[in-house]
Design a protein around this motif. Structure first.
Motif, short mmCIF file in Angstrom:
data_model
loop_
_atom_site.label_atom_id
_atom_site.label_comp_id
_atom_site.label_asym_id
_atom_site.label_seq_id
_atom_site.Cartn_x
_atom_site.Cartn_y
_atom_site.Cartn_z
N GLU A 169 -11.35 -10.78 -1.65
CA GLU A 169 -10.47 -11.45 -0.70
C GLU A 169 -9.31 -10.54 -0.30
OE1 GLU A 169 -7.41 -15.25 -0.69
OE2 GLU A 169 -9.14 -15.26 -2.04
N MET A 170 -8.74 -9.83 -1.26
CA MET A 170 -7.61 -8.96 -0.97
C MET A 170 -8.02 -7.78 -0.09
SD MET A 170 -5.07 -10.52 -2.24
CE MET A 170 -5.97 -12.07 -1.97
N LYS A 171 -9.23 -7.31 -0.24
CA LYS A 171 -9.72 -6.22 0.61
C LYS A 171 -9.74 -6.65 2.07
CE LYS A 171 -12.52 -3.42 -2.52
NZ LYS A 171 -13.88 -2.90 -2.82
N LYS A 172 -10.08 -7.92 2.30
CA LYS A 172 -10.11 -8.43 3.67
C LYS A 172 -8.71 -8.73 4.19
CE LYS A 172 -14.69 -10.57 3.18
NZ LYS A 172 -15.43 -11.85 3.19
N ARG A 173 -7.88 -9.29 3.34
CA ARG A 173 -6.56 -9.73 3.77
C ARG A 173 -5.61 -8.55 3.99
NH1 ARG A 173 -3.56 -14.41 0.45
NH2 ARG A 173 -5.31 -15.55 1.37
N LEU A 174 -5.69 -7.54 3.14
CA LEU A 174 -4.80 -6.39 3.23
C LEU A 174 -5.56 -5.24 3.87
CD1 LEU A 174 -3.26 -6.73 -0.34
CD2 LEU A 174 -2.33 -7.59 1.82
N ALA A 175 -5.22 -4.96 5.12
CA ALA A 175 -6.05 -4.07 5.93
C ALA A 175 -5.92 -2.60 5.57
CB ALA A 175 -5.72 -4.26 7.41
N THR A 176 -4.76 -2.19 5.05
CA THR A 176 -4.55 -0.76 4.82
C THR A 176 -4.59 -0.43 3.33
OG1 THR A 176 -2.14 -0.92 4.61
CG2 THR A 176 -3.05 -0.72 6.84
N ALA A 177 -4.95 0.80 3.04
CA ALA A 177 -4.98 1.26 1.66
C ALA A 177 -3.59 1.19 1.03
CB ALA A 177 -5.52 2.69 1.59
N LYS A 178 -2.56 1.46 1.84
CA LYS A 178 -1.18 1.42 1.33
C LYS A 178 -0.81 0.01 0.90
CE LYS A 178 3.57 2.63 2.55
NZ LYS A 178 4.46 3.18 3.62
N ALA A 179 -1.19 -0.98 1.71
CA ALA A 179 -0.87 -2.37 1.38
C ALA A 179 -1.61 -2.81 0.12
CB ALA A 179 -1.23 -3.28 2.54
N ARG A 180 -2.87 -2.42 0.01
CA ARG A 180 -3.65 -2.79 -1.18
C ARG A 180 -3.07 -2.13 -2.43
NH1 ARG A 180 -7.88 -2.27 2.63
NH2 ARG A 180 -8.37 -0.14 1.94
N GLU A 181 -2.67 -0.88 -2.33
CA GLU A 181 -2.08 -0.19 -3.47
C GLU A 181 -0.79 -0.89 -3.91
OE1 GLU A 181 -0.19 4.16 -4.71
OE2 GLU A 181 -1.14 3.89 -2.77
N LYS A 182 0.01 -1.28 -2.94
CA LYS A 182 1.27 -1.97 -3.24
C LYS A 182 0.99 -3.31 -3.92
CE LYS A 182 5.48 -3.71 -0.99
NZ LYS A 182 6.42 -3.06 -1.93
N PHE A 183 -0.01 -4.02 -3.43
CA PHE A 183 -0.36 -5.31 -4.02
C PHE A 183 -0.78 -5.17 -5.47
CE2 PHE A 183 -3.95 -8.15 -5.08
CZ PHE A 183 -3.24 -9.33 -5.20
N TRP A 184 -1.73 -4.26 -5.74
CA TRP A 184 -2.23 -4.11 -7.12
C TRP A 184 -1.11 -3.65 -8.05
CZ3 TRP A 184 -6.08 -6.95 -7.23
CH2 TRP A 184 -7.09 -6.92 -6.26
N ARG A 185 -0.21 -2.81 -7.54
CA ARG A 185 0.88 -2.33 -8.38
C ARG A 185 1.86 -3.45 -8.71
NH1 ARG A 185 2.30 1.45 -5.32
NH2 ARG A 185 4.05 0.43 -4.28
N GLU A 186 2.18 -4.25 -7.70
CA GLU A 186 3.21 -5.26 -7.90
C GLU A 186 2.71 -6.51 -8.62
OE1 GLU A 186 5.19 -6.13 -4.26
OE2 GLU A 186 6.14 -4.15 -4.14
N THR A 187 1.41 -6.76 -8.61
CA THR A 187 0.90 -7.94 -9.31
C THR A 187 0.76 -7.70 -10.81
OG1 THR A 187 -1.36 -7.26 -8.75
CG2 THR A 187 -0.32 -8.92 -7.35
N ILE A 188 0.84 -6.46 -11.24
CA ILE A 188 0.85 -6.20 -12.68
C ILE A 188 2.28 -6.36 -13.17
CG2 ILE A 188 0.21 -4.59 -14.51
CD1 ILE A 188 -1.65 -3.21 -12.59
#
Length: 214
Positions: free
Chosen positions: A164-183
């Motif tokens: 779901e996050m791969k679809k919702r967060l379009a850019t690699a930068k956004a996905r990296e930020k998400f995974w970093r901040e959810t930990i």
């Protein structure tokens, strides 16, 4: 001695354990848990090994290992209480192309089995290169106290949300930020308290916030 760290996929792989005592039982149980096809060579078995055999978890050859037994195995664990038998079995297995672990002679083994903790998909290993199993166990206990079941639950939640996050967060930068901040500690604290749904909602909220940033 430098060793190469690796996690093996053993599902469907043929592995042998030479010996039927307590050490052999630990080796066999771990191999079965990893999905290996296990054969034990020993005239007698511990009650635990007998239970595994009766449940269909392993094949039992009810005699002492003999030459020719150890062909076509991927891993071979030599775990009898007789050093010479262990050495002979190791030589035969290695000659047949198997990787060998000798319970009472780590210096002659092709690989070591590290102390480890597992919380779901989280696997943390500790190795002293066979020099001090006692230290390895102590470090494992300290790590286990630090990384509890909530870390396995966290990985389970990540696996659920990842597509779901791969679809919702379009850019690699956004996905990296998400995974970093959810930990973060709050998510882990929620999971530690058994509040799985609230932890998931917090992670979804973090994704929405990242998506709406300019």
């Amino acid at each position: 001695m430098q060793v190469y760290p690796i996690n093996l996929k053993l599902t469907g792989r043929r592995c042998a354990v030479v010996g039927g005592g307590a050490v052999a039982e630990r080796k066999a149980a771990a191999l079965i848990a990893a999905g290996a096809e296990v054969t034990v060579f020993s005239p007698v078995l511990t009650p635990g090994l007998s239970a595994l055999q009766e449940a269909g978890g392993l094949c039992w050859t009810p005699r002492v290992y003999v030459d020719g037994d150890l062909h076509n195995f991927f891993l071979v664990f030599c775990a009898t209480d007789q050093r010479e038998i262990n050495r002979q079995a190791a030589e035969a297995a290695r000659a047949a192309g198997a990787m060998v672990n000798i319970a009472d002679a780590p210096e002659l083994s092709d690989f070591y089995v590290p102390a480890h903790i597992a919380q779901g998909d989280l696997l943390i290993t500790v190795s002293t290169g066979g020099a001090s199993p006692v230290l390895a166990r102590r470090l494992r206990e300290e790590i286990a106290a630090r990384y509890g079941p909530e870390y396995g639950q966290y990985l389970e939640l990540l696996a659920k949300l990842r597509p779901e996050m791969k679809k919702r967060l379009a850019t690699a930068k956004a996905r990296e930020k998400f995974w970093r901040e959810t930990i973060d500690q709050e998510v882990l604290d929620l999971l530690r308290k058994g509040k799985f749904s609230e932890a998931e909602e917090r992670m979804r909220h973090a994704a929405c916030c990242i998506r709406t940033e300019p």
